[in-house]
Motif scaffolding. Structure first.
Motif, PDB file in Angstrom:
ATOM      1  N   GLY A  46     -12.023 -41.337 -15.367  1.00  0.00           N
ATOM      2  CA  GLY A  46     -12.937 -40.374 -15.966  1.00  0.00           C
ATOM      3  C   GLY A  46     -14.200 -40.260 -15.144  1.00  0.00           C
TER       4      GLY A  46
ATOM      5  N   ALA B  85      -9.986 -41.802 -24.446  1.00  0.00           N
ATOM      6  CA  ALA B  85      -8.638 -41.716 -23.890  1.00  0.00           C
ATOM      7  C   ALA B  85      -7.895 -43.028 -24.099  1.00  0.00           C
ATOM      8  CB  ALA B  85      -8.699 -41.364 -22.409  1.00  0.00           C
TER       9      ALA B  85
ATOM     10  N   VAL C  53      -9.209 -38.578 -18.030  1.00  0.00           N
ATOM     11  CA  VAL C  53      -9.895 -38.327 -19.296  1.00  0.00           C
ATOM     12  C   VAL C  53     -10.265 -36.852 -19.314  1.00  0.00           C
ATOM     13  CG1 VAL C  53     -11.866 -38.901 -20.738  1.00  0.00           C
ATOM     14  CG2 VAL C  53     -10.779 -40.675 -19.343  1.00  0.00           C
TER      15      VAL C  53
ATOM     16  N   SER D 164      -9.719 -49.031 -16.287  1.00  0.00           N
ATOM     17  CA  SER D 164     -10.569 -47.853 -16.447  1.00  0.00           C
ATOM     18  C   SER D 164     -11.441 -47.691 -15.206  1.00  0.00           C
ATOM     19  CB  SER D 164     -11.450 -48.031 -17.688  1.00  0.00           C
ATOM     20  OG  SER D 164     -12.424 -47.018 -17.746  1.00  0.00           O
TER      21      SER D 164
ATOM     22  N   THR E 149     -14.421 -43.394 -20.687  1.00  0.00           N
ATOM     23  CA  THR E 149     -12.960 -43.393 -20.845  1.00  0.00           C
ATOM     24  C   THR E 149     -12.515 -43.926 -22.205  1.00  0.00           C
ATOM     25  OG1 THR E 149     -12.786 -45.575 -19.835  1.00  0.00           O
ATOM     26  CG2 THR E 149     -12.616 -43.679 -18.351  1.00  0.00           C
TER      27      THR E 149
ATOM     28  N   VAL F 107      -6.658 -45.303 -16.446  1.00  0.00           N
ATOM     29  CA  VAL F 107      -7.339 -44.037 -16.742  1.00  0.00           C
ATOM     30  C   VAL F 107      -8.456 -43.805 -15.736  1.00  0.00           C
ATOM     31  CG1 VAL F 107      -6.831 -44.138 -19.209  1.00  0.00           C
ATOM     32  CG2 VAL F 107      -8.965 -45.063 -18.379  1.00  0.00           C
TER      33      VAL F 107
ATOM     34  N   TYR G  94     -10.584 -37.483 -24.116  1.00  0.00           N
ATOM     35  CA  TYR G  94      -9.288 -37.901 -24.639  1.00  0.00           C
ATOM     36  C   TYR G  94      -8.279 -37.967 -23.492  1.00  0.00           C
ATOM     37  CZ  TYR G  94      -5.646 -38.260 -28.256  1.00  0.00           C
ATOM     38  OH  TYR G  94      -4.628 -38.697 -29.073  1.00  0.00           O
TER      39      TYR G  94
END
Length: 147
Positions: A99, A106, A64, A127, A103, A97, A68
């Motif tokens: 982060g 994204a 992320v 995530s 998140t 993802v 994004y």
């Protein structure tokens, strides 16, 4: 003889956290118990429409960045969107993802583009926020093995 199904893993891996996640994904995807699937791995900035068209399903990974998906994964989508739009409709994808906090942006960005491509989400996005610990690595392994 039919061609072996191909899983394309497209990733942007600029950090130790993303590297740990990618390695766990690959270990799962390449587990010896899984037979008959070819795993192709491409960095997001090197993946092409040819790679996407040749694959039967996709596993996408991004950090992320400022709420994004990474610019590299966005660039990948920009390059493949129209060349792959009709030919890949209905193909499955999964997303992971990482982060440091949230998140959501994204995930929403990737899902919006995947919806436009008419790809089918295989499962909820994975995530990971913060440290990539043993539990996170296990979840990544499972995603790789399942995809």
């Amino acid at each position: 003889m039919a061609a072996m199904p191909t899983l394309l893993i497209v990733h942007h891996t600029p950090s130790p956290s993303m590297q740990a996640m990618l390695e766990a994904m690959l270990a799962g995807a390449r587990d010896e118990a899984i037979e008959g699937v070819e795993v192709v791995v491409r960095p997001a900035l090197a993946a092409s429409a040819v790679d996407v068209l040749a694959a039967d399903g996709y596993l996408l990974g991004t950090p992320v960045n400022i709420g994004y998906m990474s610019g590299a994964l966005k660039h990948f989508f920009d390059q493949i969107y129209y060349p792959c739009l009709d030919a890949t409709a209905g193909r499955p994808y999964a997303l992971y993802v990482h982060g440091n906090s949230d998140t959501t942006g994204a995930i929403r960005g990737v899902e919006t583009i995947a919806t436009g491509l008419k790809w089918k989400r295989l499962r909820e996005p994975l995530s990971i926020v913060g440290e990539v610990d043993a539990t996170a690595r296990e979840a990544c392994w499972e995603l790789g093995a399942m995809a």
